[in-house]
Scaffold this active site. Sequence first.
Site, PDB file in Angstrom:
ATOM      1  N   SER A   9       0.808  -1.219   0.000  1.00 16.43           N
ATOM      2  CA  SER A   9       0.000   0.000   0.000  1.00 16.43           C
ATOM      3  C   SER A   9       0.842   1.271   0.000  1.00 16.43           C
ATOM      4  CB  SER A   9      -0.947   0.005   1.209  1.00 16.43           C
ATOM      5  OG  SER A   9      -0.216  -0.128   2.412  1.00 16.43           O
ATOM      6  N   ASP A 169      -5.915   7.251   9.258  1.00 15.77           N
ATOM      7  CA  ASP A 169      -5.971   5.886   9.812  1.00 15.77           C
ATOM      8  C   ASP A 169      -4.820   5.593  10.772  1.00 15.77           C
ATOM      9  OD1 ASP A 169      -3.746   5.416   8.169  1.00 15.77           O
ATOM     10  OD2 ASP A 169      -4.766   3.973   6.866  1.00 15.77           O
ATOM     11  N   HIS A 172      -1.099   4.416   7.523  1.00 18.89           N
ATOM     12  CA  HIS A 172      -0.497   4.798   6.244  1.00 18.89           C
ATOM     13  C   HIS A 172       0.008   6.241   6.301  1.00 18.89           C
ATOM     14  CE1 HIS A 172      -3.148   1.414   5.016  1.00 18.89           C
ATOM     15  NE2 HIS A 172      -2.088   1.112   4.292  1.00 18.89           N
TER      16      HIS A 172
END
Length: 198
Positions: A9, A169, A172
């Site tokens: 990611s 979040d 990330h």
Amino acid sequence: MRLRLLGDSIAAGVGSTRREDTLGPLLAARLRAAGHEVDLRVHAVPGARSSGLSTQVRAAVASGVDVAVIVIGANDLTRFVPAHIGAQQLHDAVADLRRAGAGVVVATAPDLSVVAHVPPALRDIVSTVSRDYALAQQQAVIRAGGVVAHVEQVVSPQFAADPSLFAPDRFHPSGAGYRAIAAALAPAVEAVAARNHA
């Protein structure tokens, strides 16, 4: 110059609200500023582990690749993949890219102890496990002919000190976090790009 981003990611840019603040566009902009014409493709998959790199490598090789940047390891750590297994999978990915003629730059597993979700009592253990995993990765990358960008040494203290580098979040990176990572990655990527286009 065919620049390909592989990995998880972070390589895909999850957490940033603007595509131009993700690793691919940021690194492409640095290479363009150095005089390269850049064709950017991002083959990274959010949630990917090292076991998923082989599929990404095949896609990158099929599209043509001069410089590959791999960011991998966080999901291996969270899924308790043994270091020797993940490192071998990374080695094989780097070796396949090198055989295809690509220069390869790897950012190894992050220090997950800087993530807010990690309880303070476990941070030392998580940091040690993260470092050990990254060391196994580094050795594998070098054996396979890749270049290790020591991003963690630069950015971990920044992320630990500045919550704005995280997305909402708290796992990330934010756009600012990606700019910090790209700045740490860029010297190795620029050096490999210059060498491959010498």
